[in-house]
Design a protein around this motif. Structure first.
Motif, PDB file in Angstrom:
ATOM      1  N   TYR A 156       1.149  -1.126  -0.117  1.00 56.54           N
ATOM      2  CA  TYR A 156      -0.288   0.091   0.142  1.00 56.54           C
ATOM      3  C   TYR A 156       0.676   1.276  -0.290  1.00 56.54           C
ATOM      4  O   TYR A 156       0.261   2.085  -0.630  1.00 56.54           O
ATOM      5  CB  TYR A 156      -1.107  -0.561   1.210  1.00 56.54           C
ATOM      6  CG  TYR A 156      -2.110  -1.287   1.134  1.00 56.54           C
ATOM      7  CD1 TYR A 156      -2.818  -1.485   0.571  1.00 56.54           C
ATOM      8  CD2 TYR A 156      -2.253  -2.288   1.696  1.00 56.54           C
ATOM      9  CE1 TYR A 156      -4.114  -2.161  -0.195  1.00 56.54           C
ATOM     10  CE2 TYR A 156      -2.604  -3.148   2.234  1.00 56.54           C
ATOM     11  CZ  TYR A 156      -3.796  -3.075   0.647  1.00 56.54           C
ATOM     12  OH  TYR A 156      -5.138  -4.077   1.218  1.00 56.54           O
ATOM     13  N   ASN A 157       1.685   0.851   0.732  1.00 53.35           N
ATOM     14  CA  ASN A 157       2.978   2.462   0.540  1.00 53.35           C
ATOM     15  C   ASN A 157       3.509   2.497  -1.131  1.00 53.35           C
ATOM     16  O   ASN A 157       3.721   3.633  -1.345  1.00 53.35           O
ATOM     17  CB  ASN A 157       4.028   2.081   1.176  1.00 53.35           C
ATOM     18  CG  ASN A 157       3.197   2.008   2.860  1.00 53.35           C
ATOM     19  OD1 ASN A 157       2.340   2.943   3.096  1.00 53.35           O
ATOM     20  ND2 ASN A 157       4.166   1.525   4.214  1.00 53.35           N
ATOM     21  N   LYS A 158       4.231   1.620  -1.167  1.00 53.95           N
ATOM     22  CA  LYS A 158       4.270   2.050  -3.030  1.00 53.95           C
ATOM     23  C   LYS A 158       3.159   2.017  -3.927  1.00 53.95           C
ATOM     24  O   LYS A 158       4.043   2.795  -4.546  1.00 53.95           O
ATOM     25  CB  LYS A 158       4.766   0.312  -3.150  1.00 53.95           C
ATOM     26  CG  LYS A 158       5.756  -0.210  -2.998  1.00 53.95           C
ATOM     27  CD  LYS A 158       6.189  -1.897  -2.819  1.00 53.95           C
ATOM     28  CE  LYS A 158       7.768  -2.839  -2.621  1.00 53.95           C
ATOM     29  NZ  LYS A 158       7.564  -3.579  -3.238  1.00 53.95           N
ATOM     30  N   ILE A 159       1.886   1.622  -3.586  1.00 53.30           N
ATOM     31  CA  ILE A 159       1.250   2.513  -4.716  1.00 53.30           C
ATOM     32  C   ILE A 159       0.602   4.086  -3.831  1.00 53.30           C
ATOM     33  O   ILE A 159       0.596   4.736  -5.280  1.00 53.30           O
ATOM     34  CB  ILE A 159       0.476   1.710  -4.240  1.00 53.30           C
ATOM     35  CG1 ILE A 159      -0.231   0.184  -4.449  1.00 53.30           C
ATOM     36  CG2 ILE A 159      -1.761   2.560  -4.880  1.00 53.30           C
ATOM     37  CD1 ILE A 159      -1.862  -1.195  -4.249  1.00 53.30           C
ATOM     38  N   ASN A 160       0.693   4.016  -3.305  1.00 54.73           N
ATOM     39  CA  ASN A 160       0.720   5.368  -2.706  1.00 54.73           C
ATOM     40  C   ASN A 160       1.900   6.289  -2.987  1.00 54.73           C
ATOM     41  O   ASN A 160       1.639   7.502  -3.733  1.00 54.73           O
ATOM     42  CB  ASN A 160       1.316   5.630  -0.924  1.00 54.73           C
ATOM     43  CG  ASN A 160       0.741   7.190  -0.480  1.00 54.73           C
ATOM     44  OD1 ASN A 160       0.770   7.731  -0.863  1.00 54.73           O
ATOM     45  ND2 ASN A 160      -1.130   7.398   0.557  1.00 54.73           N
ATOM     46  N   LYS A 161       3.104   5.798  -2.621  1.00 55.26           N
ATOM     47  CA  LYS A 161       4.544   6.287  -3.365  1.00 55.26           C
ATOM     48  C   LYS A 161       4.054   7.250  -4.876  1.00 55.26           C
ATOM     49  O   LYS A 161       3.971   7.908  -5.383  1.00 55.26           O
ATOM     50  CB  LYS A 161       5.456   5.823  -3.284  1.00 55.26           C
ATOM     51  CG  LYS A 161       6.312   6.751  -3.616  1.00 55.26           C
ATOM     52  CD  LYS A 161       7.914   6.204  -2.681  1.00 55.26           C
ATOM     53  CE  LYS A 161       9.318   6.698  -4.013  1.00 55.26           C
ATOM     54  NZ  LYS A 161      10.635   5.797  -3.599  1.00 55.26           N
ATOM     55  N   LEU A 162       3.758   6.298  -5.758  1.00 55.82           N
ATOM     56  CA  LEU A 162       3.461   5.854  -7.078  1.00 55.82           C
ATOM     57  C   LEU A 162       2.758   6.273  -7.673  1.00 55.82           C
ATOM     58  O   LEU A 162       2.390   6.915  -8.552  1.00 55.82           O
ATOM     59  CB  LEU A 162       3.321   3.806  -7.967  1.00 55.82           C
ATOM     60  CG  LEU A 162       3.223   3.547  -9.622  1.00 55.82           C
ATOM     61  CD1 LEU A 162       4.802   4.273 -10.017  1.00 55.82           C
ATOM     62  CD2 LEU A 162       3.375   2.469  -9.074  1.00 55.82           C
TER      63      LEU A 162
END
Length: 221
Positions: A156-162
């Motif tokens: 979820y952190n990766k998706i938010n950053k992306l």
């Protein structure tokens, strides 16, 4: 017919007459200087008034100038965990829909300036950088995962950053930043109008600003 002799004016009479005229002249001088004192504005008072007025105008424009926009983003997130067995992997994926409210603003209370009252010059020494705030609403659809590769907080952190990185690219390509700068210039131009009307000089970036077009060119640079 006898001719009358005019009365002689003695020393003390002449002195009294002189005093009378001296008093009248003194009163005239006092009235003249008094009139000038109360009706003529001193240069110092004028400069102080101008300086206070300019400071008040800068304070009035010292607010947050904000331009708002809305952006949407759809992306597919995939992650694969390979195994030592050829052809065997554990996959997870999700369709991600992002709706984001974005604001680009300038905090004009952070504008720095110098006032040279003697030379009647206002110099803007610093204009704050733009502040970009992104408030994304992220929704996940068609989420698929396996027992050995489940969704975790890292995903979820990766998706938010992306999502934020993609939104920043969209913001850069949009007119949101330029619109915010136009509003910034519009507010700062009030200072230019005031200084020009008062016979003062406005400087920015080491050069005199003569009109709104020059201001716009220097800021957008």
């Amino acid at each position: 017919m006898s001719q009358q002799t005019p009365p002689k004016v003695g020393f003390f009479g002449a002195l009294s007459e002189f005093r009378k005229w001296a008093v009248l002249i003194l009163i005239g001088l006092v009235l003249s200087f008094g009139y000038k004192f109360f009706t003529t504005k001193s240069e110092t008072s004028s400069i102080e008034y101008d300086t206070n007025l300019i400071q008040q105008q800068i304070k009035n424009v010292g607010k947050l100038v904000v331009t708002e926009g809305h952006f949407a983003e759809v992306l597919t997130y995939k992650d694969r965990k390979e195994t030592y067995i050829p052809g065997l992997s554990f996959d997870k994926k999700a369709l991600v829909v992002i709706n984001a409210d974005v604001t680009v603003g300038f905090d004009l209370s952070k504008v720095k300036y110098d006032i040279d009252a003697k030379n009647k010059t206002v110099t803007i020494t610093n204009i704050p950088e733009e502040e970009i705030k992104i408030s994304p609403d992220i929704k996940y659809y068609d989420t698929e995962s396996s027992t050995f590769n489940e969704f975790t907080g890292d995903d979820y952190n990766k998706i938010n950053k992306l999502a934020r990185e993609n939104l920043k690219k969209k913001i850069d390509k949009s007119t949101l930043k330029s619109n915010a700068k136009n509003r910034l210039i519009s507010e700062l131009s009030k200072i230019l109008i005031l200084t020009s009307s008062m016979g003062w000089t406005l400087k920015y970036d080491g050069e005199v600003v003569n009109n709104n077009q020059e201001f716009q060119y220097k800021i957008k640079g």
